[in-house]
Design a protein around this motif. Structure first.
Motif, PDB file in Angstrom:
ATOM      1  N   ARG A 124       0.830  -1.210   0.000  1.00 18.46           N
ATOM      2  CA  ARG A 124       0.000   0.000   0.000  1.00 18.46           C
ATOM      3  C   ARG A 124       0.864   1.259   0.000  1.00 18.46           C
ATOM      4  NH1 ARG A 124      -5.070  -0.941   4.154  1.00 18.46           N
ATOM      5  NH2 ARG A 124      -5.767  -2.961   3.354  1.00 18.46           N
ATOM      6  N   ALA A 125       1.991   1.204   0.700  1.00 16.98           N
ATOM      7  CA  ALA A 125       2.886   2.361   0.716  1.00 16.98           C
ATOM      8  C   ALA A 125       3.387   2.666  -0.688  1.00 16.98           C
ATOM      9  CB  ALA A 125       4.059   2.104   1.657  1.00 16.98           C
TER      10      ALA A 125
ATOM     11  N   GLU B 233       0.557   4.257  -2.628  1.00 20.85           N
ATOM     12  CA  GLU B 233       0.321   5.650  -2.241  1.00 20.85           C
ATOM     13  C   GLU B 233       1.395   6.558  -2.832  1.00 20.85           C
ATOM     14  OE1 GLU B 233      -3.069   5.205   0.539  1.00 20.85           O
ATOM     15  OE2 GLU B 233      -2.264   6.691  -0.827  1.00 20.85           O
ATOM     16  N   LEU B 234       2.623   6.069  -2.843  1.00 17.82           N
ATOM     17  CA  LEU B 234       3.717   6.867  -3.384  1.00 17.82           C
ATOM     18  C   LEU B 234       3.529   7.074  -4.885  1.00 17.82           C
ATOM     19  CD1 LEU B 234       6.193   8.215  -2.192  1.00 17.82           C
ATOM     20  CD2 LEU B 234       7.518   6.180  -2.755  1.00 17.82           C
TER      21      LEU B 234
ATOM     22  N   ALA C 190       1.921   7.401   2.223  1.00 22.79           N
ATOM     23  CA  ALA C 190       2.912   6.342   2.018  1.00 22.79           C
ATOM     24  C   ALA C 190       3.795   6.177   3.246  1.00 22.79           C
ATOM     25  CB  ALA C 190       3.768   6.658   0.786  1.00 22.79           C
TER      26      ALA C 190
ATOM     27  N   ARG D 198       2.013   4.380   6.007  1.00 31.26           N
ATOM     28  CA  ARG D 198       1.955   2.925   5.768  1.00 31.26           C
ATOM     29  C   ARG D 198       3.281   2.271   6.121  1.00 31.26           C
ATOM     30  NH1 ARG D 198      -3.469   2.184   5.499  1.00 31.26           N
ATOM     31  NH2 ARG D 198      -4.424   3.161   3.694  1.00 31.26           N
ATOM     32  N   TYR D 199       4.378   2.906   5.683  1.00 35.22           N
ATOM     33  CA  TYR D 199       5.690   2.347   6.001  1.00 35.22           C
ATOM     34  C   TYR D 199       5.900   2.271   7.513  1.00 35.22           C
ATOM     35  CZ  TYR D 199       7.814   2.217   1.323  1.00 35.22           C
ATOM     36  OH  TYR D 199       8.143   1.892   0.031  1.00 35.22           O
TER      37      TYR D 199
END
Length: 648
Positions: free
Chosen positions: A119-120, A123-124, A132, A135-136
């Motif tokens: 997901r990160a 998002e990025l 992002a 998420r990370y």
């Protein structure tokens, strides 16, 4: 009919299994090892032949297949105790000639980690860097140590877990690059430190940590880290640092001071004028050719590191060399790690090579605990090295978080303090709570206390005026008098808690996630009975009666006192000095965090237990009608049923 408790499993660190709130024993070593192998490849069938090879290799017994089938059956029963005999269950599934672990939502930390990292990236790619990074951060927080930590096995099997670690390293590097670009390097320092301790020769991870430390305004740490990695690469592999690591180091050296992000805390710690005066006198002694020793102690969040950083800044302005050794709370941290950092940082500042230094760095990096004779010779080498370096300019040696130092590092601290090298000031910092000082730390403190110029600083809480000033600096607004009184009461003047709560949108309600994380971390190692006791105490109130707590927890007073002693050591709660029959949480925010972390189903049961304990002791307690009604109402249907039964 109620739903079965959710099964949760951890493989990103020591393998652990929970059903609901209860941690389970995965069984004998080989059985737990089999489960870990399946968890490391969730949703993927692993043939029984491969499992035999991974567990036994060429030493497989003739009954190995039967043993695996037996282990699978036992594991199914552990995960789903109500499962009928010979039923497959929901998790350990037979596929062809092998087995797989079927993973549902939020069951296995590895699956959650991979989902968050994916997901990160999405998002990025969509141009949402803030999302992002969040998420990370969530993904990296799942790691509690090397994958399968504590397991030993065949090389092929251990390579599977090493592959998982590589996924962590890759995510750390990506997250670090993003955090630095966004000006938020502090947000990934904790997982980066963990990754660096897991892979001390992984140059990309180490380069990311060097870069991130520099971006976070910690160039001394970054330079010290580079020196330690360079020495280890030379000693263990006979090579120089690679291009990425060297570039990270050069960026830190060439980084303009004006480009450094603002530190997390004010430049001059608030309310610490007297303490800074002690440190100024110590620095003056060193710059005039003498020596000094100062130990700073206080509870978590009291501002020890901030005070040391201010002292270090003043020392640099006075022309002194400042070197740091940071102790870490990690099983993977090598012995003598703070002194490896100190010696490496001094080495980077010396204009010429020092004979025998390679052997000294090698001895520090070997770890372990050498015999007393070899240990003394090593300590004398370090003292001689620092004495030689201080001949050119005064040196301030700072060792932070001494409560996490290994015994050898503590002995070297004592040895250096007793030697009193000229033009040197030695600063140490430690928590005096959470945890209580270990025997090795207590011996070190007793040893350094015998030095004539020794000074001990204990950081106490901030007063209301200092709390108000800290809020002004953090928020840029003028706080109201009533707000300050409430804030001081909730935090008991703890600078960390004041700072975090002042950033919260509503300082009168709710608990910041940073505070909840700290409290959750302290509670993580508690057994279930002690965890239940502290949750019961949190629902009773910020201060309460020990007898009531014991009755509500269903234990005798002696057992209650024993568990309270454990909680006092973690700085969660403790006795009331003026009332030996009462307990008190150290901070209102700590109590709120504990209460907020209690699962809903357990919450109602605990409220009912407190109500019943109040009812049993109402003659001794006097009027407790309002409190009794509150806990009965909070117990929901359980309270209504109990109230009706009592009335009957």
């Amino acid at each position: 009919m109620t739903d079965a408790p959710t099964v949760r499993l951890q493989i990103l660190g020591p393998p652990r299994v929970w059903r609901g709130d209860m941690e389970l024993d995965a069984g004998p070593r080989q059985q737990a090892y089999l489960l870990a192998l399946l968890l490391a490849r969730p949703g993927r069938p692993v043939s029984t032949n491969e499992l035999v090879d991974l567990i036994w290799s060429d030493d497989a017994p003739a009954s190995s297949l039967n043993v695996i089938h037996k282990y699978i059956g036992s594991l199914r029963h552990i995960l789903e105790p109500g499962l009928a005999a010979r039923k497959a269950g929901s998790h350990l599934i037979r596929r062809g000639s092998g087995y797989l672990f079927e993973v549902g939502p939020a069951v296995l930390d590895l699956v959650t980690f991979r989902d968050l990292v994916g997901r990160a990236g999405a998002e990025l790619a969509a141009g949402r860097p803030d999302a992002a990074l969040e998420r990370y951060q969530s993904a990296l927080r799942l790691w509690q140590g090397p994958a399968g930590d504590g397991l030993t096995g065949r090389p092929d099997a251990m390579a599977i877990f090493a592959g998982l670690n590589n996924e962590f390293f890759d995510a750390c590097v990506e997250a670090a690059g993003l955090a630095v670009r966004m000006g938020r390097p502090e947000s990934v320092l904790a997982p980066l430190h963990l990754a660096a301790s897991m892979a001390p020769l992984h140059e990309l991870v180490q380069a990311s940590l060097v870069t991130t430390l520099g971006a976070a305004g910690r160039p001394a740490q970054a330079v010290s880290l580079f020196g330690a990695v360079r020495a280890r690469l030379s000693d263990e592999l006979g090579i120089d640092p690679g291009q990425r690591l060297q570039q990270a180091y050069l960026r830190v050296l060439n980084q303009p001071v004006t480009d450094a992000p603002a530190p997390e805390t004010p430049a001059t710690p608030i309310g610490r004028a007297a303490e800074l005066a002690v440190l100024d006198r110590a620095l003056a002694a060193a710059t005039s050719g003498g020596s000094a020793l100062v130990v700073v102690q206080g509870e978590p969040g009291a501002g020890k590191t901030s005070l040391l950083e201010e002292a270090a800044a003043r020392a640099r302005k006075a022309g002194a060399l400042v070197v740091w050794g940071r102790c870490m709370d990690s099983d993977g941290t090598p012995a003598m790690w703070p002194w490896t950092q100190v010696v490496g940082a001094v080495l980077d500042e010396l204009p010429t090579a020092v004979p025998g230094l390679d052997r000294l760095m090698g001895s520090l990096g070997e770890g372990g605990r050498p015999d007393s004779g070899a240990r003394f010779r090593l300590f004398e080498q370090v003292v001689a090295f620092i004495t030689q370096a201080a001949a050119g300019r005064p040196i301030m040696v700072v060792v932070d978080d001494l409560h996490w130092a290994d015994p050898c590092s503590l002995e070297l601290f004592s040895h250096l303090a007793a030697s009193s090298p000229a033009a040197t000031v030695i600063l140490g910092a430690l928590r005096d709570r959470a945890p209580k000082p270990a025997p090795a730390l207590a011996r070190m403190l007793a040893a350094v206390a015998r030095r004539p110029d020794h000074r001990r600083i204990r950081l106490g809480p901030l007063g209301p005026a200092d709390v108000a000033e800290l809020v002004r600096r953090e928020t840029g607004r003028e706080p109201a008098g009533d707000d300050i009184r409430r804030l001081h009461a909730r935090t008991a003047g703890n600078p960390f808690l004041v700072r975090e709560l002042s950033r919260w949108p509503d300082t009168q309600a709710g608990v910041p996630s940073t505070v909840r994380d700290v409290v959750r971390d302290r509670m993580a190692g508690l057994d279930e009975s002690t965890r239940s006791l502290v949750r019961t105490a949190a629902l009773i109130g910020e201060q309460g009666d020990i007898g009531l707590l014991a009755r509500a927890a269903g234990v005798d007073v002696k057992a209650c006192l024993d568990r309270l002693e454990v909680l006092e050591g973690l700085a969660l709660l403790g006795p009331v000095r003026t009332d030996p029959y009462s307990f008190r949480f150290r901070h209102g925010l700590v109590r709120e965090s504990v209460a907020a972390s209690t699962p809903l189903r357990q919450l109602t049961r605990l409220h009912l237990s407190i109500a019943e304990a109040l009812d049993d002791g109402r003659q001794a307690l006097g009027s407790a009608a309002e409190r009794l009604a509150h806990h009965l109402w909070s117990a929901g249907p359980l309270g209504i049923h109990s109230s009706s039964r009592s009335a009957a």
